[in-house]
Design an enzyme around this catalytic site. Structure first.
Site, PDB file in Angstrom:
ATOM      1  N   HIS A   1       1.922   9.829  -2.833  1.00 53.95           N
ATOM      2  CA  HIS A   1       2.576   8.333  -2.788  1.00 53.95           C
ATOM      3  C   HIS A   1       1.479   7.203  -3.261  1.00 53.95           C
ATOM      4  O   HIS A   1       1.911   6.304  -3.898  1.00 53.95           O
ATOM      5  CB  HIS A   1       3.149   8.074  -1.397  1.00 53.95           C
ATOM      6  CG  HIS A   1       2.035   7.797  -0.495  1.00 53.95           C
ATOM      7  ND1 HIS A   1       1.464   8.656   0.635  1.00 53.95           N
ATOM      8  CD2 HIS A   1       1.646   6.451  -0.170  1.00 53.95           C
ATOM      9  CE1 HIS A   1       0.709   7.939   1.461  1.00 53.95           C
ATOM     10  NE2 HIS A   1       0.783   6.807   0.935  1.00 53.95           N
TER      11      HIS A   1
ATOM     12  N   HIS B   1       0.745  -1.200  -0.033  1.00 52.40           N
ATOM     13  CA  HIS B   1       0.011  -0.025   0.007  1.00 52.40           C
ATOM     14  C   HIS B   1       0.833   1.257   0.008  1.00 52.40           C
ATOM     15  O   HIS B   1       0.377   2.458  -0.372  1.00 52.40           O
ATOM     16  CB  HIS B   1      -0.882  -0.059   1.134  1.00 52.40           C
ATOM     17  CG  HIS B   1      -0.415   0.153   2.551  1.00 52.40           C
ATOM     18  ND1 HIS B   1       0.337  -0.905   2.985  1.00 52.40           N
ATOM     19  CD2 HIS B   1      -0.202   1.082   3.497  1.00 52.40           C
ATOM     20  CE1 HIS B   1       0.597  -0.547   4.299  1.00 52.40           C
ATOM     21  NE2 HIS B   1       0.675   0.539   4.614  1.00 52.40           N
ATOM     22  N   ASP B   2       2.036   1.342   0.649  1.00 48.16           N
ATOM     23  CA  ASP B   2       2.730   2.488   0.681  1.00 48.16           C
ATOM     24  C   ASP B   2       4.058   2.409  -0.278  1.00 48.16           C
ATOM     25  O   ASP B   2       5.134   3.222   0.297  1.00 48.16           O
ATOM     26  CB  ASP B   2       3.252   2.678   2.163  1.00 48.16           C
ATOM     27  CG  ASP B   2       2.152   3.514   3.144  1.00 48.16           C
ATOM     28  OD1 ASP B   2       1.141   3.963   2.366  1.00 48.16           O
ATOM     29  OD2 ASP B   2       2.041   3.345   4.142  1.00 48.16           O
TER      30      ASP B   2
ATOM     31  N   ASP C   1      -5.530  -0.144   8.691  1.00 51.52           N
ATOM     32  CA  ASP C   1      -4.388   0.816   8.703  1.00 51.52           C
ATOM     33  C   ASP C   1      -4.471   2.028   9.912  1.00 51.52           C
ATOM     34  O   ASP C   1      -3.576   2.319  10.244  1.00 51.52           O
ATOM     35  CB  ASP C   1      -4.252   1.585   7.230  1.00 51.52           C
ATOM     36  CG  ASP C   1      -3.009   2.124   6.898  1.00 51.52           C
ATOM     37  OD1 ASP C   1      -1.983   1.690   7.600  1.00 51.52           O
ATOM     38  OD2 ASP C   1      -2.720   2.944   6.009  1.00 51.52           O
TER      39      ASP C   1
ATOM     40  N   LYS D   1       5.911   5.629  -1.295  1.00 53.87           N
ATOM     41  CA  LYS D   1       6.545   6.420  -0.721  1.00 53.87           C
ATOM     42  C   LYS D   1       8.273   6.159  -1.046  1.00 53.87           C
ATOM     43  O   LYS D   1       8.995   6.986  -0.458  1.00 53.87           O
ATOM     44  CB  LYS D   1       6.484   5.895   0.898  1.00 53.87           C
ATOM     45  CG  LYS D   1       4.993   6.524   1.508  1.00 53.87           C
ATOM     46  CD  LYS D   1       4.964   6.058   2.847  1.00 53.87           C
ATOM     47  CE  LYS D   1       3.576   6.741   3.474  1.00 53.87           C
ATOM     48  NZ  LYS D   1       3.451   6.191   4.738  1.00 53.87           N
TER      49      LYS D   1
ATOM     50  N   HIS E   1      -6.374   4.049  -0.499  1.00 49.99           N
ATOM     51  CA  HIS E   1      -6.549   3.741   0.800  1.00 49.99           C
ATOM     52  C   HIS E   1      -6.444   5.069   1.844  1.00 49.99           C
ATOM     53  O   HIS E   1      -6.485   4.806   2.960  1.00 49.99           O
ATOM     54  CB  HIS E   1      -5.359   2.727   1.127  1.00 49.99           C
ATOM     55  CG  HIS E   1      -4.033   3.107   1.111  1.00 49.99           C
ATOM     56  ND1 HIS E   1      -3.384   3.235   0.097  1.00 49.99           N
ATOM     57  CD2 HIS E   1      -3.169   3.672   2.358  1.00 49.99           C
ATOM     58  CE1 HIS E   1      -2.043   3.790   0.236  1.00 49.99           C
ATOM     59  NE2 HIS E   1      -1.934   4.001   1.610  1.00 49.99           N
ATOM     60  N   HIS E   2      -6.332   6.252   1.070  1.00 49.48           N
ATOM     61  CA  HIS E   2      -6.291   7.479   1.937  1.00 49.48           C
ATOM     62  C   HIS E   2      -7.605   8.339   1.505  1.00 49.48           C
ATOM     63  O   HIS E   2      -7.692   9.444   2.086  1.00 49.48           O
ATOM     64  CB  HIS E   2      -4.957   8.343   1.639  1.00 49.48           C
ATOM     65  CG  HIS E   2      -3.808   7.754   2.416  1.00 49.48           C
ATOM     66  ND1 HIS E   2      -3.683   7.624   3.810  1.00 49.48           N
ATOM     67  CD2 HIS E   2      -2.642   7.261   1.793  1.00 49.48           C
ATOM     68  CE1 HIS E   2      -2.580   7.118   4.056  1.00 49.48           C
ATOM     69  NE2 HIS E   2      -1.983   6.832   3.123  1.00 49.48           N
TER      70      HIS E   2
END
Length: 329
Positions: free
Chosen positions: A218, A189-190, A271, A193, A242-243
């Site tokens: 990201h 998911h990240d 999360d 970054k 997801h954000h």
């Protein structure tokens, strides 16, 4: 095959004459051929040898080819190796048995040499392409792990997410494919970054508006990294969204309500819980009770899917011993 590594073929047949015939057919075409008369010995050798194709006789006294195929296809280390069953059996039921065992193709006895060469060549190329995809997948996963390792404060964030989201997804009754997608999303998911400078990613204080705009890119970067690999297709919506927030205040697309993909809504709750219960440079870890209160308030303020949050709170209370914060000092 002059400019590339030779394709490796393992032939398993209790008749050494058949092994010799296949070897003499394939070796002149550039294949590296190894023959074994014992299926049990073959099962031991395959993980080490990692052939590009296995040619497997069906009728063998020690163990039949269907059994050997089934065992190889049930093993994570060998299940992607193409298996061709060689058989004199012509009954439809026998072919169905082979398909159920997981075989990739059939060759009938007596073997036609041109057909043998064509089938082995085609399957060897498929195997090499699969190997390249697996290698690419492992590289992307390594990128994601590298991002996690940069921040010593998050600990085993990805592994915690994978355990918890898998358990929660099972509680919700999601299908196995969706559970696998969520588990992969826990790692990936990240990954975007990796495109965020360390001075922003690891900054202990509050980000400036300009820095925050960089950070918010990201999810899009992560999607771009994973998009070329078809194996990650189901994970892309979770990576990108997801954000997002239930009330439309999230990023990168400002999606609202059920426009946010369902799996992304499931994942973001886990999360958020992990982020709140983990120590960060800018905050102490909240206790389980404090975290639940915060999440309930955030849900009332429009951040999270209300029905999913209700399910999550019920799930957490049911599994309090497994997922609650132990050290709450």
């Amino acid at each position: 095959m002059e400019n590339e590594k030779k394709y490796k073929v393992l032939v398993v047949d209790d008749d050494s004459t058949n092994l010799l015939v296949i070897n003499k057919t394939l070796s002149p075409k550039g294949f590296e051929v190894e023959g074994l008369t014992s299926p049990k010995e073959a099962l031991k050798r395959v993980p080490e040898l990692q052939p590009d194709v296995i040619l497997l006789d069906v009728m063998m006294p020690e163990m039949n080819g269907f059994e050997v195929c089934r065992l190889l296809k049930s093993d994570k280390k060998t299940r992607l190796i193409p298996i061709v069953l060689i058989t004199a059996l012509q009954e439809k039921e026998d072919k169905i048995t082979g398909i159920e065992a997981g075989c990739d193709d059939f060759l009938s006895k007596p073997i036609d040499r041109l057909e043998l060469i064509a089938r082995v060549t085609a399957l060897s190329k498929v195997k090499r392409l699969n190997d390249e995809l697996v290698h690419a997948e492992s590289i992307v996963m390594s990128f994601a792990r590298a991002v996690e390792a940069k921040d010593g404060n998050t600990g085993d964030h990805c592994d915690r997410l994978a355990r918890m989201v898998t358990s929660f997804a099972q509680e919700l009754g999601l299908k196995q494919a969706d559970i696998l997608t969520l588990a992969r999303a826990s790692i990936l998911h990240d990954v975007g970054k990796i495109g965020v400078p360390d001075e922003i990613l690891l900054k202990p204080g509050k980000l400036s508006p300009e820095e925050w705009n960089v950070m918010k890119r990201h999810p899009v970067i992560g999607e771009e990294i994973c998009k070329p690999l078809a194996i990650f297709a189901d994970v892309l919506p979770v990576i990108r969204h997801h954000h997002e927030k239930w009330n439309g205040s999230g990023y990168p697309d400002g999606l609202k309500g059920e426009d946010i993909p369902h799996l992304a809504r499931v994942f973001q709750i886990i999360d958020a819980y992990d982020a709140l219960t983990t120590k960060r440079p800018y905050k102490k870890p909240f206790s389980t009770e404090e975290t639940l209160e915060l999440l309930e308030n955030e849900t009332k303020n429009g951040l999270w899917d209300p029905k999913l949050m209700e399910s999550f709170i019920s799930f957490l209370k049911k599994n309090r011993g497994e997922f609650s914060v132990v050290d709450e000092d």
